[in-house]
Design an enzyme around this catalytic site. Structure first.
Site, PDB file in Angstrom:
ATOM      1  CE1 TYR A 163       7.240  88.048  41.689  1.00  0.00           C
ATOM      2  CE2 TYR A 163       7.326  88.943  43.894  1.00  0.00           C
ATOM      3  CZ  TYR A 163       6.971  87.822  43.019  1.00  0.00           C
ATOM      4  OH  TYR A 163       6.375  86.694  43.491  1.00  0.00           O
ATOM      5  CE  LYS A 176       3.558  87.855  41.868  1.00  0.00           C
ATOM      6  NZ  LYS A 176       2.790  86.797  41.215  1.00  0.00           N
TER       7      LYS A 176
HETATM    8  P1  NAP Z   1       8.487  78.672  41.012  1.00  0.00           P
HETATM    9  O1  NAP Z   1       8.884  77.637  41.599  1.00  0.00           O
HETATM   10  O2  NAP Z   1       9.450  79.448  40.057  1.00  0.00           O
HETATM   11  O3  NAP Z   1       7.107  78.047  39.707  1.00  0.00           O
HETATM   12  C1  NAP Z   1       6.617  78.754  38.973  1.00  0.00           C
HETATM   13  C2  NAP Z   1       5.903  77.867  37.847  1.00  0.00           C
HETATM   14  O4  NAP Z   1       5.275  78.805  36.929  1.00  0.00           O
HETATM   15  C3  NAP Z   1       6.528  76.949  37.138  1.00  0.00           C
HETATM   16  O5  NAP Z   1       5.670  75.701  37.105  1.00  0.00           O
HETATM   17  C4  NAP Z   1       6.593  77.393  35.763  1.00  0.00           C
HETATM   18  O6  NAP Z   1       6.936  76.238  34.822  1.00  0.00           O
HETATM   19  C5  NAP Z   1       5.666  78.313  35.593  1.00  0.00           C
HETATM   20  N1  NAP Z   1       5.406  79.506  34.672  1.00  0.00           N
HETATM   21  C6  NAP Z   1       6.559  80.316  34.496  1.00  0.00           C
HETATM   22  N2  NAP Z   1       6.337  80.834  33.496  1.00  0.00           N
HETATM   23  C7  NAP Z   1       5.155  80.800  32.943  1.00  0.00           C
HETATM   24  C8  NAP Z   1       4.228  81.105  31.918  1.00  0.00           C
HETATM   25  N3  NAP Z   1       4.661  82.141  31.186  1.00  0.00           N
HETATM   26  N4  NAP Z   1       3.301  80.372  31.536  1.00  0.00           N
HETATM   27  C9  NAP Z   1       2.860  79.469  32.156  1.00  0.00           C
HETATM   28  N5  NAP Z   1       3.506  78.874  33.389  1.00  0.00           N
HETATM   29  C10 NAP Z   1       4.548  79.459  33.705  1.00  0.00           C
HETATM   30  O7  NAP Z   1       7.389  79.904  41.682  1.00  0.00           O
HETATM   31  P2  NAP Z   1       6.471  79.612  42.909  1.00  0.00           P
HETATM   32  O8  NAP Z   1       7.616  80.116  44.093  1.00  0.00           O
HETATM   33  O9  NAP Z   1       6.179  78.328  43.113  1.00  0.00           O
HETATM   34  O10 NAP Z   1       5.481  80.662  42.651  1.00  0.00           O
HETATM   35  C11 NAP Z   1       4.243  80.610  42.332  1.00  0.00           C
HETATM   36  C12 NAP Z   1       3.552  81.975  42.166  1.00  0.00           C
HETATM   37  O11 NAP Z   1       3.486  82.472  43.663  1.00  0.00           O
HETATM   38  C13 NAP Z   1       4.074  83.000  41.548  1.00  0.00           C
HETATM   39  O12 NAP Z   1       3.241  83.939  41.088  1.00  0.00           O
HETATM   40  C14 NAP Z   1       4.864  83.859  42.551  1.00  0.00           C
HETATM   41  O13 NAP Z   1       5.078  85.444  41.981  1.00  0.00           O
HETATM   42  C15 NAP Z   1       4.004  83.856  43.913  1.00  0.00           C
HETATM   43  N6  NAP Z   1       4.703  83.977  44.926  1.00  0.00           N
HETATM   44  C16 NAP Z   1       5.562  83.199  45.423  1.00  0.00           C
HETATM   45  C17 NAP Z   1       6.188  83.400  46.542  1.00  0.00           C
HETATM   46  C18 NAP Z   1       7.407  82.441  47.031  1.00  0.00           C
HETATM   47  O14 NAP Z   1       7.842  83.038  48.259  1.00  0.00           O
HETATM   48  N7  NAP Z   1       7.739  81.504  46.524  1.00  0.00           N
HETATM   49  C19 NAP Z   1       5.882  84.426  47.384  1.00  0.00           C
HETATM   50  C20 NAP Z   1       5.137  85.491  46.917  1.00  0.00           C
HETATM   51  C21 NAP Z   1       4.385  84.996  45.813  1.00  0.00           C
HETATM   52  P3  NAP Z   1       7.839  76.398  33.731  1.00  0.00           P
HETATM   53  O15 NAP Z   1       9.215  76.805  34.246  1.00  0.00           O
HETATM   54  O16 NAP Z   1       7.910  75.191  33.261  1.00  0.00           O
HETATM   55  O17 NAP Z   1       7.345  77.309  32.811  1.00  0.00           O
END
Ligand code: NAP
Length: 248
Positions: free
Chosen positions: A156, A160
């Site tokens: 991961y 990133k």
């Molecule tokens: P999340 O709740 O797991 O949501 C992920 C979203 O991405 C879902 O809508 C999922 O929909 C979609 N997705 C997954 N694989 C995909 C693909 N191949 N093509 C298109 N859509 C896809 O994650 P989140 O926490 O909101 O995170 C969003 C972003 O922020 C990510 O890039 C994550 O790495 C980054 N981030 C998050 C955090 C945190 O603390 N939450 C921290 C740092 C960075 P489906 O399941 O329907 O595909």
């Protein structure tokens, strides 16, 4: 003031979490929203309905951002449906955590493909319309662990960190065409992705953060709004940490 009035936006992975939060904030600021997902059909339809009911032009596309051809098709479909692509938010991402000793090749490849290759695919896919328009803002969702690393997240954090390098190179290549590219490095944002960590771990994370709380999807959406809008007209090639002071 509506900061994105009439702007056409693609957000990848917006059926829940941070992507959904961005869609909701962008809609309040007058944007038209094309968003993607791969499996959460009901949640995607519900968001499309929610945004449309509030007067926003919104459409959900079932499209895998890690698939090059699917990204090309998505860009064509959005151009047909919306007429232009002014902003791209590469938000889709997954985790497959584990210590390197136990990490499988499959877990490495899927995280790299969905988190990083998707950014290449989607950026390539919107390049032609943005170059033609001589305008655009691309925002890539990175992570603080892409800046500092994290035990148990070699795949991961590599994906990133790669996004940050890609962002800076893209900004250098496209600046002369008035296309900006920045990334956001969220810290600990409380979504379904972090729910998997369990209550005790979540409590420990909160304690380590100088602002003493996890971030909200609005915290990230507001920074994304700034980068998408003309408020950031002179900002490109940057990685902005939104982490409650975790990285100083
Ligand atoms: P999340 O709740 O797991 O949501 C992920 C979203 O991405 C879902 O809508 C999922 O929909 C979609 N997705 C997954 N694989 C995909 C693909 N191949 N093509 C298109 N859509 C896809 O994650 P989140 O926490 O909101 O995170 C969003 C972003 O922020 C990510 O890039 C994550 O790495 C980054 N981030 C998050 C955090 C945190 O603390 N939450 C921290 C740092 C960075 P489906 O399941 O329907 O595909």
């Amino acid at each position: 003031m509506k900061l994105l009035k009439g702007k056409n936006v693609i957000i990848t992975g917006a059926s829940r979490g941070i992507g959904k939060g961005i869609a909701e904030v962008f809609a309040k600021h007058g944007a038209n929203i094309a968003f993607t997902y791969t499996s959460s059909d009901e949640k995607a339809k519900a968001l499309e309905y929610e945004l449309s009911s509030n007067g926003c032009k919104a459409k959900a596309y079932k499209s895998d951002a890690s698939d090059f051809e699917a990204a090309q098709q998505l860009s064509k479909d959005v151009m047909d449906d919306f007429g232009s692509i002014d902003v791209l938010v590469n938000n889709a991402g997954i985790t497959k955590d584990g210590l390197l000793m136990r990490m499988s090749e499959e877990d490495f490849d899927s995280v790299m493909n969905i988190n990083m290759k998707s950014v290449f695919n989607m950026t390539k896919a919107v390049l032609r319309p943005m170059l033609k328009a001589r305008a655009g803002s691309i925002i890539n969702m990175s992570s603080v662990v892409g800046v500092k690393g994290n035990s148990g997240q070699a795949n991961y954090s590599a994906s990133k960190a790669a996004i940050n390098g890609f962002t800076k190179s893209t900004a250098l290549e496209l600046g002369s065409r008035n296309i900006r590219c920045n990334s956001i490095a969220p810290g600990f944002i409380e979504t379904e992705m972090t729910e998997a960590l369990g209550d005790e771990t979540v409590k420990e994370w909160r304690e380590q953060i100088p602002l003493k709380r996890g971030g909200t999807t609005d915290d990230i959406a507001n920074t994304t709004l700034f980068l998408a809008s003309d408020m950031s007209a002179y900002v490109t090639g940057q990685v902005i940490n939104v982490c409650g002071g975790m990285l100083t």
